[in-house]
Write a protein that holds these residues in place. Structure first.
Motif, PDB file in Angstrom:
ATOM      1  N   THR A  42       0.846  -1.193   0.000  1.00  0.00           N
ATOM      2  CA  THR A  42       0.000   0.000   0.000  1.00  0.00           C
ATOM      3  C   THR A  42       0.883   1.246   0.000  1.00  0.00           C
ATOM      4  O   THR A  42       2.058   1.200   0.377  1.00  0.00           O
ATOM      5  CB  THR A  42      -0.941   0.055   1.224  1.00  0.00           C
ATOM      6  N   SER A  45      -1.509   8.335  -0.625  1.00  0.00           N
ATOM      7  CA  SER A  45      -1.250   9.362  -1.643  1.00  0.00           C
ATOM      8  C   SER A  45      -1.182  10.729  -0.952  1.00  0.00           C
ATOM      9  O   SER A  45      -2.171  11.427  -0.822  1.00  0.00           O
ATOM     10  CB  SER A  45      -2.321   9.323  -2.737  1.00  0.00           C
ATOM     11  N   ILE A  94      -6.114   9.114  -9.709  1.00  0.00           N
ATOM     12  CA  ILE A  94      -6.138   8.697  -8.305  1.00  0.00           C
ATOM     13  C   ILE A  94      -6.086   9.956  -7.451  1.00  0.00           C
ATOM     14  O   ILE A  94      -5.125  10.730  -7.524  1.00  0.00           O
ATOM     15  CB  ILE A  94      -4.945   7.786  -7.988  1.00  0.00           C
ATOM     16  N   LYS A  98      -5.590   9.565  -0.160  1.00  0.00           N
ATOM     17  CA  LYS A  98      -6.232   8.241  -0.140  1.00  0.00           C
ATOM     18  C   LYS A  98      -5.128   7.189  -0.106  1.00  0.00           C
ATOM     19  O   LYS A  98      -3.966   7.480  -0.311  1.00  0.00           O
ATOM     20  CB  LYS A  98      -7.092   8.022  -1.395  1.00  0.00           C
ATOM     21  N   ILE A 100      -3.588   3.736  -1.801  1.00  0.00           N
ATOM     22  CA  ILE A 100      -3.578   2.928  -3.018  1.00  0.00           C
ATOM     23  C   ILE A 100      -3.037   1.547  -2.648  1.00  0.00           C
ATOM     24  O   ILE A 100      -2.043   1.441  -1.928  1.00  0.00           O
ATOM     25  CB  ILE A 100      -2.668   3.557  -4.092  1.00  0.00           C
ATOM     26  N   TYR A 121      -5.461  -0.622  -6.916  1.00  0.00           N
ATOM     27  CA  TYR A 121      -6.845  -0.324  -6.528  1.00  0.00           C
ATOM     28  C   TYR A 121      -6.907   0.945  -5.688  1.00  0.00           C
ATOM     29  O   TYR A 121      -6.002   1.225  -4.903  1.00  0.00           O
ATOM     30  CB  TYR A 121      -7.414  -1.460  -5.671  1.00  0.00           C
ATOM     31  N   ASN A 122      -8.026   1.677  -5.822  1.00  0.00           N
ATOM     32  CA  ASN A 122      -8.266   2.806  -4.934  1.00  0.00           C
ATOM     33  C   ASN A 122      -8.962   2.304  -3.663  1.00  0.00           C
ATOM     34  O   ASN A 122      -9.182   1.094  -3.504  1.00  0.00           O
ATOM     35  CB  ASN A 122      -9.050   3.925  -5.634  1.00  0.00           C
ATOM     36  N   GLU A 123      -9.319   3.217  -2.790  1.00  0.00           N
ATOM     37  CA  GLU A 123      -9.943   2.831  -1.516  1.00  0.00           C
ATOM     38  C   GLU A 123     -11.315   2.183  -1.692  1.00  0.00           C
ATOM     39  O   GLU A 123     -11.796   1.500  -0.801  1.00  0.00           O
ATOM     40  CB  GLU A 123     -10.056   4.034  -0.582  1.00  0.00           C
ATOM     41  N   VAL A 128      -7.431   1.072 -10.686  1.00  0.00           N
ATOM     42  CA  VAL A 128      -7.003   2.378 -11.193  1.00  0.00           C
ATOM     43  C   VAL A 128      -5.823   2.280 -12.150  1.00  0.00           C
ATOM     44  O   VAL A 128      -5.558   3.210 -12.913  1.00  0.00           O
ATOM     45  CB  VAL A 128      -6.676   3.351 -10.039  1.00  0.00           C
TER      46      VAL A 128
END
Length: 144
Positions: A42, A45, A94, A98, A100, A121-123, A128
């Motif tokens: 992870t 951002s 993105i 958040k 990632i 992946y986003n949250e 993404v």
């Protein structure tokens, strides 16, 4: 190779190795999970670290996360690797502030080269970005 035995020694070794890597530290990347041929990482951002001029996450930060996830997945085979080539498709912007998630997976574990893919992946668990890379095996990992 006994994957269970190797992973029990490899996991803490790799987690520590990546936690102390200057580039990984700079981007605040964390290794979350390592299984044989797979890794989950992870990256928050952070606006002060990852922003581009459009106030979304810079593509270079995303590529670094993907590359690192694929490398860790390759390392789970007990091999150190360097990236020979990599491509990435950015599927949606993105947002900043958040987390990632990048899931790396080995799709070819050869003696001299390895191929891996990463899905980011986003949250909201929406894809993404997708990446694929070819890696050169430099040496076997010795966890001593």
């Amino acid at each position: 190779m006994n994957n269970t035995t190797d992973l029990s020694r490899l996991r803490p070794y790799l987690i520590n190795r990546y936690a102390n890597n200057p580039h990984v530290k700079l981007l605040h990347i964390q290794v979350i999970e390592i299984e044989h041929g797979k890794a989950i990482l992870t990256m928050p951002s952070l606006p002060a670290v990852h922003a581009n001029s459009f106030s979304v996450v810079h593509g270079g930060s995303v590529a670094s996360l993907a590359d690192t996830a694929m490398s860790v997945a390759c390392n789970s085979y007990g091999k150190f690797v360097v990236t020979l080539e990599m491509n990435i498709n950015y599927l949606r912007p993105i947002p900043l502030a958040k987390v990632i998630k990048s899931c790396g997976e080995v799709i070819h574990g050869g003696r001299q080269t390895m191929v891996a893919e990463a899905t980011l992946y986003n949250e909201d668990n929406v894809v993404v970005a997708k990446a694929r890379g070819t890696f050169f095996v430099t040496e076997t990992i010795d966890c001593k």
